[in-house]
Design an enzyme around this catalytic site. Structure first.
Site, PDB file in Angstrom:
ATOM      1  N   VAL A 134       0.765  -1.223  -0.147  1.00 53.72           N
ATOM      2  CA  VAL A 134       0.006   0.013  -0.116  1.00 53.72           C
ATOM      3  C   VAL A 134       0.998   1.298  -0.047  1.00 53.72           C
ATOM      4  O   VAL A 134       1.714   1.319   0.846  1.00 53.72           O
ATOM      5  CB  VAL A 134      -0.868  -0.090   1.301  1.00 53.72           C
ATOM      6  CG1 VAL A 134      -1.758   1.156   1.287  1.00 53.72           C
ATOM      7  CG2 VAL A 134      -1.871  -1.302   1.366  1.00 53.72           C
ATOM      8  N   LYS A 207      -5.933  -1.761  -2.412  1.00 51.56           N
ATOM      9  CA  LYS A 207      -5.152  -0.828  -1.067  1.00 51.56           C
ATOM     10  C   LYS A 207      -6.022  -0.200   0.043  1.00 51.56           C
ATOM     11  O   LYS A 207      -5.980  -0.463   1.117  1.00 51.56           O
ATOM     12  CB  LYS A 207      -4.165   0.414  -1.953  1.00 51.56           C
ATOM     13  CG  LYS A 207      -3.359  -0.385  -2.505  1.00 51.56           C
ATOM     14  CD  LYS A 207      -2.731   0.833  -3.322  1.00 51.56           C
ATOM     15  CE  LYS A 207      -1.459   0.427  -4.235  1.00 51.56           C
ATOM     16  NZ  LYS A 207      -1.087   1.215  -5.341  1.00 51.56           N
TER      17      LYS A 207
HETATM   18  N1  HSE Z   1       0.880   0.262 -10.018  1.00 48.83           N
HETATM   19  C1  HSE Z   1       0.675   0.770  -8.642  1.00 48.83           C
HETATM   20  C2  HSE Z   1       0.615   2.204  -8.663  1.00 48.83           C
HETATM   21  C3  HSE Z   1       2.112   0.275  -8.017  1.00 48.83           C
HETATM   22  O1  HSE Z   1       0.853   2.838  -9.810  1.00 48.83           O
HETATM   23  O2  HSE Z   1       0.311   2.772  -7.594  1.00 48.83           O
HETATM   24  C4  HSE Z   1       2.225   0.873  -6.382  1.00 48.83           C
HETATM   25  O3  HSE Z   1       1.303  -0.319  -5.725  1.00 48.83           O
END
Ligand code: HSE
Ligand code: NDP
Length: 438
Positions: A134, A207
């Site tokens: 997260v 998240k």
């Molecule tokens: N793909 C995710 C983002 C990676 O861009 O936040 C980090 O968790």
């Protein structure tokens, strides 16, 4: 010196970053571990043994079989940086059965299967650490779970997807092209393997699920998160919002209400005087409000090799420090013992109250605005701010942008349906919720 041996699943953006930190920061890490423990990467699973790597893997055994790592008797801690929810789940279940501790950056896996994984881990007496899952480099899990443990958390709201925030920031520049900006985010290692997870809010919902669970002591309930992405937000909306004194941010919001907990991810207008409105590029920020501490804000890089690996290595150090602690003295994975988690109701999106930004095209004729106001008034909706300008390319039309008072979402939906049925209104109405941070 005792040696702790790691088995990594994955050597991509985050795996490569992790090996780099372990290679370059070994002395400092050993000092943090009291000078008595050293860390060795024993084995790493990759898909393609011939791919060139960003990290020096001299002396490390590379394999294409993740289960070989999980079953390797020389591996003490499995570090899962592979992604996905099928093979990764099988591997972690097997690691737990083998009584190996786990560090993972896999928010999809924790959000969707954490309830089972934590239960299995508790039964086997092993730890599952997931700080990097997260908000990348921000230690938000630790802040919520330990730093704010003296509070009842009332709400939290955050920019928790770096790719999405990078795209929204770039879209403020004249002529920015969504597809090109996304491609750059992918090249920088920010995006998920499937970038629709970033753009459509699924990653942020993963998240948010995790943060809400820790904040409120509730089970992980990913399927209950209302999720809306940023793909429909236009450069024009961003400009209109700015003219009205707002920035558009893709927020994850979780709050405690009288009717249960609310969990939602959607584009949101945030007044430009609020700090989080000024968080740009790949940066993330999470506001957390506790009953004693008041409002707090955590800010930092939300994606990419270095920031994410920083959190992975911190977890590895934490797990090593807790190895010899009685298991009942360890910080529970979600901050509350599993037996203390509640499954409180989650408020449906129709039942939330919010102010709204509306943007639509209407005939530029006398009486149209009065008709629009009358339709809104029928649902007790008033217009707090209004901006009208000619619609470029069609002199007969005007663009109308307004911000409403705070209303029930189901009432707004009813009013939008009635407005969209008016012959004077063209196309669908764009609606974005407005944040209400005091
Ligand atoms: N793909 C995710 C983002 C990676 O861009 O936040 C980090 O968790
Ligand atoms: P990458 O795609 O860069 O890396 C994935 C790695 O896993 C690669 O090394 C790949 O091997 C390996 N791998 C994938 N499938 C298999 C398989 N079946 N068998 C063996 N090896 C396999 O992903 P990221 O590093 O970006 O992400 C990894 C995890 O971290 C994901 O869960 C992601 O959500 C999470 N995360 C990512 C962040 C970021 O900023 N990128 C931030 C926070 C979390 P090969 O290299 O040979 O293809």
């Amino acid at each position: 010196m005792k040696e702790i041996r790691l088995g990594l699943l994955g050597l991509g953006t985050v795996g490569g970053g992790t090996v780099n930190i372990l290679n370059t920061t070994q002395t400092e890490i050993q000092r943090r571990l009291g000078g008595k423990v050293s860390i060795k990467v024993e084995q790493i699973a990759v898909r393609d043994l011939n791919r060139s790597r960003t990290a020096d893997t001299t002396g490390i055994d590379l394999t294409t079989d993740p289960l070989a790592v999980v079953n390797n008797p020389n591996v003490d801690i499995v570090v899962e940086l592979m992604g996905g929810t099928t093979l990764a789940k099988t591997c972690l279940e097997q690691a737990i059965q083998n009584k190996k501790h786990i560090v993972t950056a896999n928010k999809a896996l924790i959000a969707e299967h954490g309830n089972e994984l934590f239960k299995a881990a508790e039964a086997q007496g092993v730890m599952v650490a997931y700080e990097s899952a997260v908000a990348g480099g921000i230690p938000i899990i630790k802040a919520l779970r330990e730093g704010l443990a003296g509070n009842q958390i009332e709400w939290l709201a955050g920019i928790i997807n770096g790719t999405g925030n990078y795209i929204l920031t770039e879209m403020k520049k004249p002529g920015a092209d969504f597809a090109k900006v996304l491609k750059t985010a992918q090249e920088l290692g920010y995006a998920e393997a499937d970038p629709t997870f970033d753009v459509e809010g699924i990653d942020a919902a993963h998240k948010l699920t995790i943060m809400a669970s820790i904040a409120f002591g509730i089970e992980l309930q990913f399927d209950k998160v209302y999720t809306e992405g940023i793909s429909k937000v236009t450069a024009e909306d961003i400009q209109f919002a700015q003219n009205l004194g707002y920035e558009i941010k893709h927020l994850g919001i979780a709050s405690r209400t009288d009717n249960g907990f609310s969990m939602r991810v959607h584009p949101t207008l945030v007044a430009d005087s609020v700090l989080i409105a000024n968080v740009n590029d790949v940066m993330n920020a999470v506001m957390v409000s506790g009953d004693h501490v008041g409002q707090t804000l955590y800010y930092g890089p939300g994606a990419g090799a270095g920031p994410t690996a920083s959190a992975v290595v911190a977890d590895i150090i934490d797990v090593i420090r807790a190895l010899h602690q009685p298991k009942e003295d360890r910080v529970p994975a979600l901050g509350f013992a599993l037996s203390q988690l509640t499954s409180a109701p989650i408020v449906a999106i129709d039942d939330i109250q919010s102010a709204y930004y509306l943007r639509f095209y209407a005939k530029d004729h006398a009486g149209v605005l009065a008709k629009v106001s009358a339709v809104l008034a029928e649902s007790q909706i008033s217009i707090e701010l209004l901006h009208q300008e000619p619609y470029v390319g069609n002199e007969d039309d005007a663009t109308l942008v307004m911000i409403t008072n705070k209303v029930l979402e189901s009432d707004l939906n009813q009013a939008i349906s009635a407005l969209e049925n008016m012959p004077e209104i063209d196309e669908k109405i764009m609606r974005i919720r407005v944040a209400d941070f005091k």
